[in-house]
Design a protein around this motif. Structure first.
Motif, PDB file in Angstrom:
ATOM      1  N   GLY A   1     -25.542  -7.835 -22.766  1.00  0.00           N
ATOM      2  CA  GLY A   1     -24.197  -7.259 -22.118  1.00  0.00           C
ATOM      3  C   GLY A   1     -23.110  -8.284 -22.257  1.00  0.00           C
ATOM      4  O   GLY A   1     -22.302  -8.198 -21.494  1.00  0.00           O
ATOM      5  N   LEU A   2     -23.045  -9.117 -23.202  1.00  0.00           N
ATOM      6  CA  LEU A   2     -22.224 -10.097 -23.467  1.00  0.00           C
ATOM      7  C   LEU A   2     -21.546 -10.174 -24.740  1.00  0.00           C
ATOM      8  O   LEU A   2     -21.954  -9.521 -25.494  1.00  0.00           O
ATOM      9  N   PRO A   3     -20.186 -10.680 -25.043  1.00  0.00           N
ATOM     10  CA  PRO A   3     -19.612 -10.480 -26.174  1.00  0.00           C
ATOM     11  C   PRO A   3     -20.208 -11.518 -27.228  1.00  0.00           C
ATOM     12  O   PRO A   3     -20.874 -12.408 -26.760  1.00  0.00           O
ATOM     13  N   GLU A   4     -20.135 -11.229 -28.411  1.00  0.00           N
ATOM     14  CA  GLU A   4     -20.787 -11.794 -29.454  1.00  0.00           C
ATOM     15  C   GLU A   4     -20.180 -13.126 -29.546  1.00  0.00           C
ATOM     16  O   GLU A   4     -21.154 -14.221 -29.969  1.00  0.00           O
ATOM     17  N   VAL A   5     -19.130 -13.265 -29.511  1.00  0.00           N
ATOM     18  CA  VAL A   5     -18.552 -14.705 -29.465  1.00  0.00           C
ATOM     19  C   VAL A   5     -19.028 -15.646 -28.260  1.00  0.00           C
ATOM     20  O   VAL A   5     -19.254 -16.725 -28.542  1.00  0.00           O
ATOM     21  N   THR A   6     -19.332 -15.167 -27.155  1.00  0.00           N
ATOM     22  CA  THR A   6     -19.827 -15.911 -26.063  1.00  0.00           C
ATOM     23  C   THR A   6     -21.505 -16.337 -26.466  1.00  0.00           C
ATOM     24  O   THR A   6     -21.856 -17.511 -26.319  1.00  0.00           O
ATOM     25  N   VAL A   7     -22.282 -15.339 -27.214  1.00  0.00           N
ATOM     26  CA  VAL A   7     -23.500 -15.648 -27.544  1.00  0.00           C
ATOM     27  C   VAL A   7     -23.378 -16.817 -28.597  1.00  0.00           C
ATOM     28  O   VAL A   7     -24.209 -17.916 -28.382  1.00  0.00           O
ATOM     29  N   ALA A   8     -22.624 -16.865 -29.510  1.00  0.00           N
ATOM     30  CA  ALA A   8     -22.529 -17.480 -30.713  1.00  0.00           C
ATOM     31  C   ALA A   8     -22.068 -18.919 -30.151  1.00  0.00           C
ATOM     32  O   ALA A   8     -22.564 -19.868 -30.658  1.00  0.00           O
ATOM     33  N   ARG A   9     -21.086 -18.980 -29.241  1.00  0.00           N
ATOM     34  CA  ARG A   9     -20.564 -20.100 -28.631  1.00  0.00           C
ATOM     35  C   ARG A   9     -21.918 -20.752 -27.920  1.00  0.00           C
ATOM     36  O   ARG A   9     -21.949 -22.177 -28.044  1.00  0.00           O
ATOM     37  N   TYR A  10     -22.655 -20.259 -26.809  1.00  0.00           N
ATOM     38  CA  TYR A  10     -23.651 -21.098 -26.186  1.00  0.00           C
ATOM     39  C   TYR A  10     -24.671 -21.422 -27.336  1.00  0.00           C
ATOM     40  O   TYR A  10     -25.430 -22.254 -27.022  1.00  0.00           O
ATOM     41  N   LEU A  11     -24.965 -20.633 -28.374  1.00  0.00           N
ATOM     42  CA  LEU A  11     -26.051 -20.795 -29.186  1.00  0.00           C
ATOM     43  C   LEU A  11     -25.766 -22.306 -29.974  1.00  0.00           C
ATOM     44  O   LEU A  11     -26.259 -23.153 -30.004  1.00  0.00           O
ATOM     45  N   ALA A  12     -24.391 -22.467 -30.348  1.00  0.00           N
ATOM     46  CA  ALA A  12     -23.876 -23.574 -30.988  1.00  0.00           C
ATOM     47  C   ALA A  12     -23.818 -24.858 -30.237  1.00  0.00           C
ATOM     48  O   ALA A  12     -24.386 -25.845 -30.411  1.00  0.00           O
ATOM     49  N   GLU A  13     -23.368 -24.525 -28.870  1.00  0.00           N
ATOM     50  CA  GLU A  13     -23.264 -25.725 -27.928  1.00  0.00           C
ATOM     51  C   GLU A  13     -24.796 -26.179 -27.463  1.00  0.00           C
ATOM     52  O   GLU A  13     -24.900 -27.439 -27.312  1.00  0.00           O
TER      53      GLU A  13
END
Length: 85
Positions: free
Chosen positions: A67-79
């Motif tokens: 239930g999260l935006p794709e941008v948020t998931v991508a950012r945390y995955l990269a971080e």
């Protein structure tokens, strides 16, 4: 339920083969949410961060299940490097 992943943390405990917990993270609950068999609201932010970083799968599928935006998931995955801490 509003989440604040900025304050989430990954466990530092050793993950043993066949374990159902990684530190305080309930691996069964994470897998059930990612499989769509339990609502994302059953996970706290630490569990969601664990699901993003430690579980395989496409960003779009993880975002939808959590239930999260794709941008948020991508950012945390990269971080967090997409692997164990």
């Amino acid at each position: 339920m509003r989440t604040d992943l900025a304050n989430a943390s990954l466990p530092r405990a050793v993950l043993l083969p066949g374990a159902s917990y990684h530190g305080r993270i309930d691996l069964v609950a994470v897998d059930l949410v990612l499989a769509g068999r339990r609502p994302a609201s059953t996970l706290d932010d630490d569990h969601k961060l664990y699901a993003i970083v430690m579980r395989p799968g496409p960003i779009r599928a993880k975002a939808r299940a959590l239930g999260l935006p794709e941008v948020t998931v991508a950012r945390y995955l990269a971080e967090h490097g997409g692997g164990p801490p």
